[in-house]
Design an enzyme around this catalytic site. Structure first.
Site, PDB file in Angstrom:
ATOM      1  N   ARG A  52      80.580  55.192 -33.998  1.00 26.50           N
ATOM      2  CA  ARG A  52      80.405  53.845 -34.521  1.00 26.50           C
ATOM      3  C   ARG A  52      81.635  53.345 -35.298  1.00 26.50           C
ATOM      4  O   ARG A  52      82.021  52.190 -35.181  1.00 26.50           O
ATOM      5  CB  ARG A  52      79.179  53.877 -35.447  1.00 26.50           C
ATOM      6  N   LYS A 157      71.575  70.531 -28.501  1.00 25.01           N
ATOM      7  CA  LYS A 157      70.228  70.828 -28.953  1.00 25.01           C
ATOM      8  C   LYS A 157      69.957  70.060 -30.256  1.00 25.01           C
ATOM      9  O   LYS A 157      70.924  69.698 -30.914  1.00 25.01           O
ATOM     10  CB  LYS A 157      70.034  72.327 -29.164  1.00 25.01           C
ATOM     11  N   ASP A 186      73.057  75.305 -25.063  1.00 18.12           N
ATOM     12  CA  ASP A 186      72.490  76.200 -26.061  1.00 18.12           C
ATOM     13  C   ASP A 186      73.611  77.188 -26.340  1.00 18.12           C
ATOM     14  O   ASP A 186      73.904  78.070 -25.525  1.00 18.12           O
ATOM     15  CB  ASP A 186      71.270  76.930 -25.479  1.00 18.12           C
ATOM     16  N   HIS A 187      74.282  77.038 -27.480  1.00 14.36           N
ATOM     17  CA  HIS A 187      75.551  77.762 -27.628  1.00 14.36           C
ATOM     18  C   HIS A 187      75.362  79.279 -27.670  1.00 14.36           C
ATOM     19  O   HIS A 187      76.301  80.019 -27.442  1.00 14.36           O
ATOM     20  CB  HIS A 187      76.364  77.240 -28.816  1.00 14.36           C
ATOM     21  N   HIS A 249      67.745  79.215 -29.124  1.00 16.12           N
ATOM     22  CA  HIS A 249      68.649  80.373 -29.093  1.00 16.12           C
ATOM     23  C   HIS A 249      67.914  81.701 -28.864  1.00 16.12           C
ATOM     24  O   HIS A 249      68.253  82.477 -27.978  1.00 16.12           O
ATOM     25  CB  HIS A 249      69.427  80.481 -30.407  1.00 16.12           C
TER      26      HIS A 249
HETATM   27  C1  BG6 Z   1      72.691  76.059 -34.758  1.00 16.72           C
HETATM   28  C2  BG6 Z   1      71.683  75.736 -35.809  1.00 16.72           C
HETATM   29  O1  BG6 Z   1      72.201  75.747 -33.488  1.00 16.72           O
HETATM   30  O2  BG6 Z   1      72.998  77.446 -34.812  1.00 16.72           O
HETATM   31  C3  BG6 Z   1      72.212  76.116 -37.192  1.00 16.72           C
HETATM   32  O3  BG6 Z   1      71.388  74.354 -35.781  1.00 16.72           O
HETATM   33  C4  BG6 Z   1      72.643  77.547 -37.214  1.00 16.72           C
HETATM   34  O4  BG6 Z   1      71.226  75.888 -38.195  1.00 16.72           O
HETATM   35  C5  BG6 Z   1      73.566  77.850 -36.047  1.00 16.72           C
HETATM   36  O5  BG6 Z   1      73.318  77.757 -38.444  1.00 16.72           O
HETATM   37  C6  BG6 Z   1      73.846  79.332 -35.956  1.00 16.72           C
HETATM   38  O6  BG6 Z   1      74.819  79.552 -34.986  1.00 16.72           O
HETATM   39  P1  BG6 Z   1      75.731  80.844 -35.034  1.00 16.72           P
HETATM   40  O7  BG6 Z   1      76.549  80.756 -33.806  1.00 16.72           O
HETATM   41  O8  BG6 Z   1      76.523  80.756 -36.304  1.00 16.72           O
HETATM   42  O9  BG6 Z   1      74.777  82.008 -35.056  1.00 16.72           O
END
Ligand code: BG6
Length: 511
Positions: A52, A157, A186-187, A249
């Site tokens: 924005r 997500k 979904d990382h 996750h």
């Molecule tokens: C995110 C969540 O998807 O994953 C966060 O929204 C969380 O709350 C994070 O801290 C954790 O990711 P990682 O890779 O640090 O385990």
């Protein structure tokens, strides 16, 4: 450790919506820079930040350069200036279809100027309320038209807030986009050690014969964070640990641990198998939810001399909030492989350390030849350490040297860092590169997302409506509410506490 690719992705432009947000600066731009360093970006490539706020290309470049200095793990910063030249900016009000015309003009100008062609990825790194709006407005402006090159959309997500909203979001998306254009990120699926679950299971002949109800006693998956909600109180209030970590996750990790061998490494071959796991999750019965689920919320405490705020005192959080910052579940997968094997999953904020791991607890021997006193733990365990100190640990009993037959548990411990002295790629590097090349293996398919929401919906409803299911307080810096121990105690076991011996400087240490 490097990502290996046979050929570079096709020329393309990546448009990041929500470009002034945290994710862009902390994760996406550093991941893209890491790809630049590894020479993995397309020959002709540009990034357009969109949000924005009105700002010039130059202002945005300066902000991203600043982010790179702070958040990039790359030691080599020699390519920052070249990389910056690939970054552009366009102010877009995501709610207003008209303002996308400016984006369309910027895109076509850049395509001509840089000779890039019409391939584009739209990355939605915005508040979730815009996940339906932006793809629709892109379509209104024909920015999803594939006649001059492919178009993909990456949706961050959470994909929905519950079952109903996920169904609605998906049906909005598929009005204008095909399933194979939609990448639900979904990382966790981009983490090296999560992918390594597939390799461990399906290249080693020794594990697969044991990987079932005959030999596995129970499975435990933990994702602990030592930090609280930090500056995300507003978002977290509407989410909580179940939605934030478990629905996506941790259940994705369950999918990979529990799936049948895929017929090939094709995206759908793998995703077909994980979705079968989600569809076999035994539905929670309403009356069991108070016994099979535990929720907690962190309370103020002093951790190594510093006072830490309780969740209800965090900025953006309701002082009477019932949002959980810790969740633990016990459930079953009703299929031939896993029938009767309990799965325990827990996740929480402000726990003693940051650790994510999956533990396969194998059944004990049918008869103890050696005194029980001498055997400290009944089961062999395979610990898949997702982070930090990525690796795999096998625990087994050995005779203590000397007279008698005392047994002690020992560790066979492999650290991923021993494979290579290079850093392990960040999840976003891998996932962005996969989307650029059109590989959706590590992205969640709609049926998987819907199945996991369907599984958790009764819990979400019970936690929302049933005031007799308590939100237990736990002091920040502990392993969550004590009641979570009862969940596993009835199976005659305890959670694995990976770092009871946490050193004073907070370094993770294996027991
Ligand atoms: C995110 C969540 O998807 O994953 C966060 O929204 C969380 O709350 C994070 O801290 C954790 O990711 P990682 O890779 O640090 O385990």
């Amino acid at each position: 450790m490097k990502l290996i690719l046979m050929s570079k992705p096709e020329n393309q432009i990546l448009i990041i919506f929500g470009a002034s947000g945290d994710l862009t600066k902390r994760k996406l731009i550093p991941a893209l820079y890491a790809l630049e360093i590894q020479n993995l970006l397309p020959e002709k490539f540009a990034i357009i930040g969109a949000s924005r706020t009105e700002m010039s290309d130059e202002d945005f470049r300066v902000a991203m350069k600043d982010g790179l200095q702070k958040y990039s793990n790359e030691k080599d910063k020699s390519k920052v200036d070249d990389f910056q030249k690939k970054i552009f900016y366009q102010g877009v009000n995501a709610d207003e279809p008209e303002t996308y015309k400016k984006l369309a003009t910027k895109l076509s100008d850049l395509q001509k100027l840089l000779g890039i062609g019409g391939n584009s990825i739209y990355y939605l790194s915005t508040p979730p309320s815009l996940y339906g709006v932006i793809p629709k407005n892109l379509a209104i402006n024909t920015l999803n038209d594939q006649s001059n090159g492919w178009k993909r959309v990456i949706v961050e997500k959470p994909f929905g807030y519950d079952l109903q909203s996920a169904i609605e979001l998906n049906s909005d998306l598929v009005k204008d986009w095909l399933e194979d254009q939609i990448y639900r990120i979904d990382h966790y699926l981009g983490k090296e050690t999560v992918q390594n679950v597939l390799v461990t299971r399906f290249t080693n002949g020794i594990f697969e014969p044991l990987w079932n109800r005959n030999y596995v006693d129970h499975v435990e998956i933990t994702s602990a964070e030592s930090i609280g909600v930090e500056n995300r109180g507003g978002y977290y209030e509407g989410s909580g640990a179940l939605r934030d970590m478990i629905q996506n996750h941790l259940l994705q990790v369950v999918g990979l641990i529990a799936m049948e061998p895929p017929s090939s490494m094709q995206p759908d071959a793998i995703r077909n198998e994980t979705v079968k796991v989600f569809q076999s999750l035994r539905p929670f019965k309403e009356e069991e939810i108070s016994k099979s689920t535990i929720r907690g919320q962190y309370l103020s405490a002093t951790i190594r001399g510093a006072v830490v705020k309780g969740y209800r005192e965090e900025v953006g959080v309701d002082p009477n909030s019932k949002t959980e910052t810790f969740a633990a579940l016990k459930f079953f997968i009703d299929n031939w492989r896993w029938g009767g094997v309990p799965f325990y999953v827990r996740s929480g904020k402000h726990l003693p350390t940051r650790v994510s791991e999956a533990v396969i607890h194998f059944k004990p021997t049918p008869h103890y030849l050696f005194s029980r006193k001498a055997a400290p733990e009944p089961c062999n365990q395979l610990v898949i350490r997702i982070q930090p100190d990525e690796g795999i640990l096998l625990k087994f009993g050995m005779k203590t040297p000397g007279a008698g037959f005392d047994v002690q548990n020992v560790n066979m411990d492999f650290h991923y860092s021993d494979l290579s002295n290079q850093r392990i790629p960040e999840a976003y590097e891998r996932l962005l590169l996969d989307c650029m090349t059109g590989d959706s293996t590590l992205y969640a398919r709609n049926d998987a997302v819907i199945s996991t929401w369907k599984f958790l919906d009764p819990v979400l409803k019970a936690w929302k409506n049933d005031s007799v299911i308590p939100v237990y307080g736990y002091p920040a810096g502990t392993w969550g509410p004590e009641q979570a121990d009862d969940l596993v105690k009835e199976h005659g076991t305890t959670w694995r506490y990976p770092c009871k011996n946490l050193s004073d400087d907070g370094i993770y240490c294996e027991l």
